[in-house]
Design an enzyme around this catalytic site. Structure first.
Site, short mmCIF file in Angstrom:
data_model
loop_
_atom_site.label_atom_id
_atom_site.label_comp_id
_atom_site.label_asym_id
_atom_site.label_seq_id
_atom_site.Cartn_x
_atom_site.Cartn_y
_atom_site.Cartn_z
N GLY A 121 8.55 -5.55 -8.73
CA GLY A 121 9.48 -4.51 -9.16
C GLY A 121 10.93 -4.94 -8.95
O GLY A 121 11.25 -5.57 -7.95
N GLY A 162 0.81 -1.21 0.00
CA GLY A 162 0.00 0.00 0.00
C GLY A 162 0.84 1.26 0.00
O GLY A 162 2.03 1.25 -0.29
N HIS A 182 4.35 1.42 -8.07
CA HIS A 182 3.31 0.38 -7.96
C HIS A 182 2.37 0.45 -9.17
O HIS A 182 1.97 -0.58 -9.71
CB HIS A 182 2.46 0.62 -6.71
CG HIS A 182 3.19 0.55 -5.40
ND1 HIS A 182 3.28 1.60 -4.54
CD2 HIS A 182 3.85 -0.48 -4.80
CE1 HIS A 182 3.95 1.25 -3.45
NE2 HIS A 182 4.32 -0.01 -3.59
P1 AMP Z 1 6.04 -2.53 -1.58
O1 AMP Z 1 4.68 -1.92 -1.45
O2 AMP Z 1 7.16 -1.60 -1.27
O3 AMP Z 1 6.14 -3.86 -0.87
O4 AMP Z 1 6.23 -2.86 -3.12
C1 AMP Z 1 5.27 -3.60 -3.83
C2 AMP Z 1 5.82 -3.91 -5.20
O5 AMP Z 1 6.13 -2.68 -5.87
C3 AMP Z 1 7.11 -4.73 -5.16
O6 AMP Z 1 7.12 -5.67 -6.22
C4 AMP Z 1 8.17 -3.66 -5.36
O7 AMP Z 1 9.37 -4.15 -5.92
C5 AMP Z 1 7.46 -2.73 -6.33
N1 AMP Z 1 8.07 -1.39 -6.31
C6 AMP Z 1 8.29 -0.62 -5.21
N2 AMP Z 1 8.92 0.53 -5.59
C7 AMP Z 1 9.10 0.46 -6.93
C8 AMP Z 1 9.71 1.32 -7.90
N3 AMP Z 1 10.26 2.48 -7.57
N4 AMP Z 1 9.73 0.91 -9.19
C9 AMP Z 1 9.18 -0.28 -9.55
N5 AMP Z 1 8.60 -1.13 -8.69
C10 AMP Z 1 8.56 -0.78 -7.39
#
Ligand code: AMP
Length: 290
Positions: free
Chosen positions: A147, A31, A37
């Site tokens: 990501g 979130g 995201h």
């Molecule tokens: P998180 O909410 O931080 O757990 O991230 C959820 C998903 O979004 C994961 O697969 C992350 O690797 C991806 N993600 C987070 N930040 C980025 C970004 N700057 N660029 C691409 N994907 C991202």
């Protein structure tokens, strides 16, 4: 956009869509959505008929002294961003629904989880893979998008899906960055103006390593030293800067597939970033409209 909180309802929704022949694309998140995201949502959209986005801050992957309680949360904002971006189903379970009792059986992530993030955050990847496995069983996606920003996590999820026959495709998307190079992260919201400036040390260090490699240096120790020099800045305390292959093993010689991973604290905030040498920071996606 449908919004579901119960794992049973989520499962039933996905099952019904699949029974109508629709491919499900899945984007798991914690979130506090940002453009990084949302670009995962765009990729899922291209490859599937229905897109499910989960927003769940998973207590299992936080250490006792980490930021589970203070992790940023804003469901109303997430709901509106997800709906605008064309998410078909937003899944926001409560902790109690995901873990009615403490899970005694967890995924053992193996040697790829030992170095880097795993060394600094014991138990982190067992927590990540356990929740991802649960979410895969609940949503039963055809494709799940992660990501590259969280490189070690993306590699571990890919291996888990292959090694344990999850029968879905894992798609890994490039890192989305601010125009000045800072990788987008929900944790960037912790940074004050000075720390926001200081946080550029991470992407600068990666760029310096990449440029030094492009200029002909292939010795990982020399490249690591170069990166660490750039990482030295007020308010920045380096945790690691490492050159590894796709299985997170140190490389003897840097080449185009080598990944440079960095972790540092900026003030109290822990940030990570990485670059694949042959692709470069510049090939990542700059955020739109900022
Ligand atoms: P998180 O909410 O931080 O757990 O991230 C959820 C998903 O979004 C994961 O697969 C992350 O690797 C991806 N993600 C987070 N930040 C980025 C970004 N700057 N660029 C691409 N994907 C991202």
């Amino acid at each position: 956009m449908h919004e579901l909180t119960s794992p049973q309802d989520m499962h039933a929704w996905s099952r019904a869509e699949r029974s109508r022949g629709r491919r499900i694309g899945f984007v798991p998140t914690m979130g506090f959505l940002h453009e990084g995201h949302l670009q995962l949502v765009d990729r899922a959209r291209q490859r599937a008929d229905r897109v499910v986005l989960s927003s769940f801050v998973n207590p299992l992957q936080f250490g006792p002294r980490e930021d589970f309680a203070s992790y940023p949360r804003d469901l109303a904002r997430d709901r509106s961003l997800a709906a605008q971006r064309g998410v078909d189903c937003l899944f926001t379970p409560e902790v109690q629904a995901m873990y009615p009792t403490e899970p005694l059986v967890r995924i053992a992530p193996g040697p790829m989880a030992e170095p880097l993030e795993g060394a600094t955050r014991p138990g982190h990847f067992a927590g990540v893979l356990t929740v991802v496995a649960k979410l895969f069983h609940i949503v039963e996606p055809d494709i799940a998008v992660f990501g590259r920003k969280d490189f070690q996590q993306a590699m571990l999820v890919s291996r888990m899906a292959a090694d344990l026959d999850f029968g879905l495709e894992i798609d890994i998307a490039p890192t989305v960055r601010e125009l000045d190079g800072l990788a987008l992260s929900s944790r960037n919201s912790y940074l004050n103006a000075d720390q926001r400036r200081a946080a550029l040390a991470l992407s600068r260090a990666l760029r310096a390593v990449e440029q030094t490699w492009r200029a002909g240096e292939a010795d990982p120790a020399a490249l690591q030293r170069r990166g660490m020099e750039v990482l030295k800045a007020p308010e920045v305390s380096a945790e690691y800067l490492a050159l590894v292959d796709e299985e997170l093993r140190p490389v003897a010689r840097a080449d185009a597939r080598t990944v440079v991973l960095v972790a540092a604290r900026v003030g109290p905030t822990r940030l990570i970033d990485n670059v694949v040498l042959g692709e470069g920071v510049a090939s990542d996606v700059p955020v739109r409209g900022s």
